[in-house]
Scaffold this motif. Structure first.
Motif, short mmCIF file in Angstrom:
data_model
loop_
_atom_site.label_atom_id
_atom_site.label_comp_id
_atom_site.label_asym_id
_atom_site.label_seq_id
_atom_site.Cartn_x
_atom_site.Cartn_y
_atom_site.Cartn_z
N UNK A 138 -55.78 63.39 -55.38
CA UNK A 138 -55.03 62.14 -55.50
C UNK A 138 -54.63 61.63 -54.13
N UNK A 139 -54.56 60.33 -54.01
CA UNK A 139 -54.05 59.70 -52.80
C UNK A 139 -52.53 59.79 -52.77
N UNK A 140 -51.97 60.18 -51.64
CA UNK A 140 -50.52 60.18 -51.45
C UNK A 140 -50.14 58.85 -50.79
N UNK A 141 -49.29 58.11 -51.45
CA UNK A 141 -48.86 56.83 -50.91
C UNK A 141 -47.84 57.05 -49.80
N UNK A 142 -48.13 56.56 -48.60
CA UNK A 142 -47.26 56.74 -47.45
C UNK A 142 -46.45 55.48 -47.18
N UNK A 143 -45.22 55.68 -46.70
CA UNK A 143 -44.37 54.56 -46.36
C UNK A 143 -44.86 53.81 -45.13
N UNK A 144 -45.63 54.49 -44.27
CA UNK A 144 -46.20 53.86 -43.08
C UNK A 144 -47.58 54.45 -42.85
N UNK A 145 -48.51 53.63 -42.48
CA UNK A 145 -49.88 54.10 -42.24
C UNK A 145 -50.20 54.18 -40.76
N UNK A 146 -49.22 54.04 -39.90
CA UNK A 146 -49.41 54.16 -38.45
C UNK A 146 -48.31 55.03 -37.87
N UNK A 147 -48.65 55.72 -36.80
CA UNK A 147 -47.67 56.49 -36.04
C UNK A 147 -47.82 56.10 -34.57
N UNK A 148 -46.70 55.98 -33.87
CA UNK A 148 -46.71 55.56 -32.47
C UNK A 148 -45.79 56.46 -31.66
N UNK A 149 -46.24 56.84 -30.49
CA UNK A 149 -45.39 57.57 -29.55
C UNK A 149 -44.77 58.83 -30.11
N UNK A 150 -45.57 59.61 -30.85
CA UNK A 150 -45.06 60.85 -31.45
C UNK A 150 -45.21 61.98 -30.44
N UNK A 151 -44.10 62.33 -29.80
CA UNK A 151 -44.09 63.38 -28.78
C UNK A 151 -43.75 64.72 -29.42
N UNK A 152 -44.15 65.82 -28.81
CA UNK A 152 -43.77 67.14 -29.33
C UNK A 152 -42.25 67.29 -29.38
#
Length: 513
Positions: free
Chosen positions: A321-335
Motif C-alpha cells: 500500500x502507498x503511505x500518504x505523506x504530509x510532505x513529498x519533499x525534504x530540504x536541508x536535512x542535516x544529521x
C-alpha cells in the motif's frame, strides 16, 4: 609520499630507533587459513598500520597514544576465535614489500601480548637507500582484500594520517581521488566508514593534529559483522565520536521515529527498543487508519540531504500500500537535526485472523504478530558535506584536500530506507475458554458414551416361568437356553436397551418377569 622537510634525501633515523623486520606481504595469505578456524559467524580482521615518513611524530613523540589506540581497538573488535592480522604498510619497493605482517593469529589469551610486542618494535620505515618511505593507501587495501583475506569476507581497518602520495607525488588530492574511487567503485567493499580522531603529536621534524581510522566491510559477511560491532558498542568503547559514512549512500539513509499518533479506534503505535515500529490492534478494530506524526532523521553523517523527493509504501500481510505523506519533499536535512513529517497509514485488517480462528486461539493471552516493513524512498537526492565536518577535517589535517574527496559519487541520486513494523493483535482468553469448555463438554459426552458402551448391563429374562438375570455389554448377542439345554432365543444388547432375537417357535421366553 612526500617526506617531512629536511628528511627526504639520505635522512637517518633518530638514535635509538628500531627497524622492524617482519613477514613480507605474501605471508599475509596465512589469514586465509585462519579464516576457517573461527566458525561460520567469525569475521576475520586485517589491521593496516601506516609507518611511512609523515607518520614520524606518531612514533617518536614520547606521549603519543598512537600504539595504545591500535592495540585497544584491535582487541575490542576482534573477538576470541576470530582471525587477526596486524600489518605495517607504506609503499612497496624492490626488496621492501608492503604491507608487512607483524602478527597473524587467532584471537585468544595471548593476543594482547603479541600485538603490544609487535607495535613496540615498529617505527617509521625507509626505502632501500635511506630515504623515508612513501605511502600507497590503495595498494595496502588491495593487498588486504586479495592476499590477507584471500577473497573472503571480513573487515579491513586502516590507520593512517591521510597522506596518500606514492612515489613522493605531491599531488595528494589526485591520489586521494584514486583511493576514494577504489572505495566507491569497489564492489567487494560493502561499507566504508571513517573515524577522524584528534591526536596532537610532535616529532623531531614534523607535527600532526589528527589520525584517521577507516573500517572497510568486505562482502556481505563483513558488512554484517561491522554492523554488529557498531550496534554492540565495541567500537564506541575506544572511539567515542560518530563515524563518517563513505559507503553506502543509497540505503538506510533516513530513519523514521513516531512523534505523535492520532489513533484509530482500537489501534496504538509505539517504537520498540529494538527499533521496530509496533502497531497494537484490538480484535474488534475493523478498518484502522492512523495519522502518524514522525520525526525523519538523517543517518548519513557527515552529509546533509540538501533536497530530495519523498515517497513511502507499506508491505504488510501480502498487501503493498502507498503511505500518504504530509510532505513529498525534504530540504536541508542535516544529521542529528530531525524534521517533522506527517503520514496516513492503513493496516491490513482483512489479513488478521478472526477471534474464533485457530491462529487467534493459539495466540490467546499473548499477541498474534504480523511482520512487515515501511519503505521510504528518496529520489532526486542531493547531498552536501556538512560545514562542521569540513571545519573539523581542516583542523585535524591542515592543508589536506581530503574533504573535497568526501563528495559522494554523482550516480548516487536515490536511496531507500526500510523501517521494520510489527502489527500485533491481542486476543483475550474468552474465546479460548469458551472453546475449551465446549471441548471439555464434548469430551465428557464422549467419555459417558464410551462408559455406557463398555459397562455391563443387567437384563431380566423369564424362560419357562423361570426368572434369570443376565449381564451383557452394549453391542453383544448372547444365546438363551431352556431347561433341557436347547437354544430357544438370543439376547441382543444395544445402547438403548435389550431385545430378543431368533426366538424359536413355541419357546416360552420373554423379557422381564
Amino acid at each position: 609520499m612526500a617526506a617531512p622537510p629536511g628528511l627526504e634525501r639520505g635522512a637517518r633515523l633518530a638514535p635509538g630507533s628500531a627497524v622492524v623486520t617482519a613477514v613480507p606481504v605474501r605471508c599475509l595469505c596465512a589469514l586465509a587459513l585462519l579464516c576457517g578456524s573461527g566458525g561460520a559467524a567469525a569475521a576475520p580482521h586485517v589491521f593496516l598500520v601506516q609507518n611511512s615518513g609523515w607518520m614520524e611524530p606518531f612514533y617518536s613523540d614520547p606521549a603519543s597514544p598512537f600504539k595504545p589506540l591500535v592495540t585497544e581497538l584491535a582487541l575490542a573488535v576482534a573477538r576470541p576465535g576470530e582471525a587477526l592480522v596486524l600489518a605495517a604498510f607504506n609503499q612497496s619497493q624492490p626488496n621492501a614489500p608492503s604491507p608487512r605482517a607483524l602478527v597473524s593469529t587467532t584471537v585468544g589469551g595471548d593476543t594482547r601480548a603479541a600485538v603490544t610486542r609487535a607495535l613496540a618494535g615498529l617505527d617509521t620505515a625507509r626505502k632501500p637507500g635511506g630515504a623515508l618511505a612513501d605511502t600507497d593507501l590503495g595498494e595496502a587495501v588491495g593487498a588486504a582484500m586479495t592476499q590477507a583475506l584471500g577473497g573472503r569476507d571480513g573487515i579491513v581497518w586502516l590507520v593512517t594520517n591521510n597522506r596518500n602520495s606514492p612515489n613522493n607525488d605531491q599531488a595528494t588530492a589526485a591520489r586521494n581521488r584514486e583511493f576514494y574511487r577504489l572505495i566507491h567503485d569497489g564492489g567487494k567493499i560493502r561499507t566504508a566508514l571513517a573515524f577522524p580522531l584528534r591526536m596532537p603529536v610532535k616529532g623531531e621534524h614534523f607535527r600532526a593534529n589528527g589520525l584517521m581510522v577507516y573500517a572497510f566491510a568486505i562482502g556481505e559477511g563483513g558488512a554484517r559483522a561491522l554492523d554488529g560491532l557498531l550496534a554492540s558498542g565495541a567500537v564506541r568503547k575506544i572511539i567515542t565520536g560518530p563515524p563518517a559514512r563513505l559507503k553506502p549512500l543509497d540505503r538506510d539513509t533516513v530513519r523514521l521515529v513516531p512523534r505523535k499518533v492520532e489513533n484509530a479506534p482500537g489501534v496504538t503505535f509505539a517504537m520498540g527498543s529494538n527499533g521496530v515500529l509496533r502497531a497494537d490492534v484490538a480484535p474488534h478494530a475493523s478498518s484502522p487508519t492512523a495519522k502518524i506524526g514522525w520525526n525523519i532523521e538523517n543517518t548519513m553523517y557527515p552529509y546533509t540531504i540538501v533536497s530530495a523527493s519523498l515517497s513511502a509504501r507499506s508491505r504488510l500481510g501480502g498487501e503493498n500500500r502507498t503511505v500518504t505523506l504530509g510532505s513529498t519533499r525534504v530540504h536541508g536535512l542535516a544529521p542529528n537535526q530531525p524534521q517533522p513529517l506527517g503520514s496516513t497509514l492503513q493496516l491490513p485488517v482483512a489479513q488478521l485472523p478472526g477471534k474464533w480462528s485457530v491462529a487467534a486461539l493459539q495466540s490467546a493471552g499473548s499477541a498474534y504478530v504480523l511482520p512487515g516493513t515501511i519503505e521510504v524512498h528518496l529520489a532526486e537526492q542531493k547531498l552536501a558535506l556538512s560545514s562542521g565536518f569540513r571545519e573539523r577535517m581542516a583542523e585535524l589535517f591542515p592543508g589536506d584536500p581530503l574533504p573535497d574527496i568526501f563528495t559522494p559519487p554523482a550516480r548516487i541520486a536515490a536511496s531507500t530506507a526500510v523501517l521494520p513494523i510489527e502489527v500485533r493483535v491481542h486476543y483475550g482468553s474468552g474465546p479460548l475458554l469458551a472453546a475449551g469448555a465446549g471441548l471439555l463438554a464434548l469430551l465428557a459426552a464422549g467419555l459417558g458414551a464410551a462408559y455406557g458402551w463398555m459397562r455391563p448391563r443387567r437384563a431380566l429374562v423369564t424362560v419357562e416361568d423361570e426368572q434369570r438375570t443376565m449381564h451383557a455389554r452394549t453391542g453383544t448377542v448372547q444365546p438363551i437356553y431352556d431347561k433341557a439345554g436347547n437354544e430357544v432365543a438370543r439376547l441382543k444388547t444395544t445402547l438403548f436397551g435389550h431385545q430378543l432375537i431368533d426366538l424359536r417357535e413355541g419357546a416360552q421366553v420373554r423379557l422381564g418377569r
